[in-house]
Scaffold this active site. Structure first.
Site, PDB file in Angstrom:
ATOM      1  N   SER A  82       0.818  -1.212   0.000  1.00 28.41           N
ATOM      2  CA  SER A  82       0.000   0.000   0.000  1.00 28.41           C
ATOM      3  C   SER A  82       0.855   1.267   0.000  1.00 28.41           C
ATOM      4  O   SER A  82       1.851   1.366   0.723  1.00 28.41           O
ATOM      5  CB  SER A  82      -0.911   0.025   1.233  1.00 28.41           C
ATOM      6  OG  SER A  82      -1.622   1.243   1.294  1.00 28.41           O
ATOM      7  N   THR A 110      -9.645  -1.248   4.585  1.00 25.08           N
ATOM      8  CA  THR A 110      -9.718  -1.733   3.216  1.00 25.08           C
ATOM      9  C   THR A 110     -10.145  -3.197   3.198  1.00 25.08           C
ATOM     10  O   THR A 110     -10.553  -3.746   4.227  1.00 25.08           O
ATOM     11  CB  THR A 110      -8.375  -1.493   2.486  1.00 25.08           C
ATOM     12  OG1 THR A 110      -8.555  -1.747   1.096  1.00 25.08           O
ATOM     13  CG2 THR A 110      -7.253  -2.368   3.033  1.00 25.08           C
ATOM     14  N   LYS A 168     -14.468  -3.445   4.991  1.00 21.49           N
ATOM     15  CA  LYS A 168     -15.198  -2.177   4.877  1.00 21.49           C
ATOM     16  C   LYS A 168     -16.650  -2.259   5.331  1.00 21.49           C
ATOM     17  O   LYS A 168     -17.233  -1.258   5.737  1.00 21.49           O
ATOM     18  CB  LYS A 168     -15.138  -1.674   3.429  1.00 21.49           C
ATOM     19  CG  LYS A 168     -13.737  -1.262   3.012  1.00 21.49           C
ATOM     20  CD  LYS A 168     -13.708  -0.723   1.591  1.00 21.49           C
ATOM     21  CE  LYS A 168     -12.295  -0.329   1.200  1.00 21.49           C
ATOM     22  NZ  LYS A 168     -12.248   0.322  -0.117  1.00 21.49           N
ATOM     23  N   ASN A 211     -14.518   3.247   4.867  1.00 17.67           N
ATOM     24  CA  ASN A 211     -13.081   3.091   4.624  1.00 17.67           C
ATOM     25  C   ASN A 211     -12.235   4.008   5.504  1.00 17.67           C
ATOM     26  O   ASN A 211     -11.016   3.967   5.444  1.00 17.67           O
ATOM     27  CB  ASN A 211     -12.745   3.326   3.142  1.00 17.67           C
ATOM     28  CG  ASN A 211     -12.710   4.800   2.795  1.00 17.67           C
ATOM     29  OD1 ASN A 211     -13.590   5.565   3.200  1.00 17.67           O
ATOM     30  ND2 ASN A 211     -11.706   5.209   2.046  1.00 17.67           N
ATOM     31  N   ASP A 222     -14.153   6.664  -0.384  1.00 19.02           N
ATOM     32  CA  ASP A 222     -13.969   5.946  -1.652  1.00 19.02           C
ATOM     33  C   ASP A 222     -14.865   6.501  -2.754  1.00 19.02           C
ATOM     34  O   ASP A 222     -14.466   6.596  -3.911  1.00 19.02           O
ATOM     35  CB  ASP A 222     -14.291   4.457  -1.483  1.00 19.02           C
ATOM     36  CG  ASP A 222     -13.179   3.672  -0.806  1.00 19.02           C
ATOM     37  OD1 ASP A 222     -12.010   4.118  -0.873  1.00 19.02           O
ATOM     38  OD2 ASP A 222     -13.473   2.613  -0.234  1.00 19.02           O
ATOM     39  N   GLY A 273     -18.034  -6.764  -9.034  1.00 23.38           N
ATOM     40  CA  GLY A 273     -17.835  -6.655  -7.596  1.00 23.38           C
ATOM     41  C   GLY A 273     -18.888  -5.823  -6.908  1.00 23.38           C
ATOM     42  O   GLY A 273     -19.258  -4.746  -7.394  1.00 23.38           O
ATOM     43  N   GLY A 312     -17.476  -3.857  -0.323  1.00 22.88           N
ATOM     44  CA  GLY A 312     -17.398  -2.527   0.270  1.00 22.88           C
ATOM     45  C   GLY A 312     -16.954  -1.461  -0.712  1.00 22.88           C
ATOM     46  O   GLY A 312     -17.579  -0.400  -0.828  1.00 22.88           O
TER      47      GLY A 312
END
Length: 291
Positions: free
Chosen positions: A26, A78, A82, A103, A118, A142, A145
């Protein structure tokens, strides 16, 4: 000698962290710490990697309590936490409430307040990176979250019909019901035939973790892509996922995951510090990092 500690003591400080699985790559910690340094803050940002700690979502309440006891200012959340984090929070912002995912958690005055940055992050990237992209029909892969936030952003940005696919049909159905309640006249639906949906679509957005370094592959077979499609990603390590590689080879317009990563961090920084972040500086720092 005493002047140095006094100066340090006067420097505002922030202690933040990221909870998630497989997050060692990250760029969020460096973005936050560099922006904090630029603004004269003592800013420390730590990774709390569930995989490395051999933990799962059942540890979230314990982690929140520990963070409060250790004086954390806030936490980013993440995949895969979430939605799982919500039962352990005291309050939700209106955005987080509507989206059904969190988030960013601000820890202040003994309370845990959940936010969602987000949605804003994806919308900003979409506006900048896919200017004038057709948006009559969009396929989203998808419904977790991140997917919830992106779906809200897409409808806010004027998508007329959104078709959702998820490995868990119930997740897709729950999100579709939420979207149709919030956006009457912009129907969302659960997809049942990916080839047909992609064949009718203007664009595709991947909000699954498929394509991440630890989950290589693509959620959409290359054979279904065509040059007229635009293709957007939220995965940013690597920046060029297999889906984007396939799309670019055909000449599709594409949007990588960098803008969502940066702009969700810009807003989270502001929630943690109460200061306005420099989005261009954070963008430049994001792209200066290797990987």
């Amino acid at each position: 000698m005493s002047a140095v500690p006094a100066a340090r003591a006067a420097q505002p400080s922030v202690l933040a962290g990221l909870i998630g699985s497989g997050i060692q790559l990250s760029r969020t910690p460096a973005m936050h710490e560099q922006e904090g340094k630029a603004q004269g803050l003592g800013y420390v940002y730590r990774l709390i990697d569930l995989d490395a700690l051999k933990l799962d979502n059942s540890a979230l309440e314990e982690l929140l309590t520990a963070a409060q006891r250790m004086g954390f200012t806030g936490l980013n959340i993440t995949f895969p936490s979430k939605q799982a984090i919500i039962p352990y929070l005291d309050e939700l912002s209106s955005e987080a409430q509507g989206i059904g995912a969190v988030n960013t958690v601000v820890l202040k005055n003994g309370k845990r307040v959940g936010h969602n940055t987000d949605c804003l992050g994806f919308a900003e990237g979409f506006r900048r990176g896919l200017v004038d992209a057709p948006r009559q029909r969009v396929v989203q892969m998808g419904a977790g979250g991140a997917g919830s936030a992106v779906a809200h952003a897409l409808l806010l940005e004027g998508v007329r019909q959104l078709t959702l696919f998820d490995v868990n049909p119930q997740s897709a159905r729950t999100l579709v019901d939420n979207l149709n309640a919030h956006f009457p006249g912009q129907p969302a639906r659960v997809g049942d035939d990916l080839a047909v949906a992609v064949g009718e679509a203007d664009g595709i957005v991947n909000t699954t973790p498929m394509g991440m370094a630890k989950l290589p592959g693509t959620p959409v077979p290359k054979a279904l892509l065509r040059p007229e499609l635009w293709v957007a990603e939220i995965v940013y390590f690597p920046l060029e996922t297999q889906l984007l590689k396939d799309a670019r080879a055909l000449g599709c317009r594409t949007l990588d995951g960098s803008t969502m990563a940066v702009f969700q961090a810009v807003k989270a920084f502001e929630l943690f510090t109460g200061l306005e972040a420099d989005a261009e500086r954070m963008t430049a720092h994001f792209h200066s990092m290797n990987g």
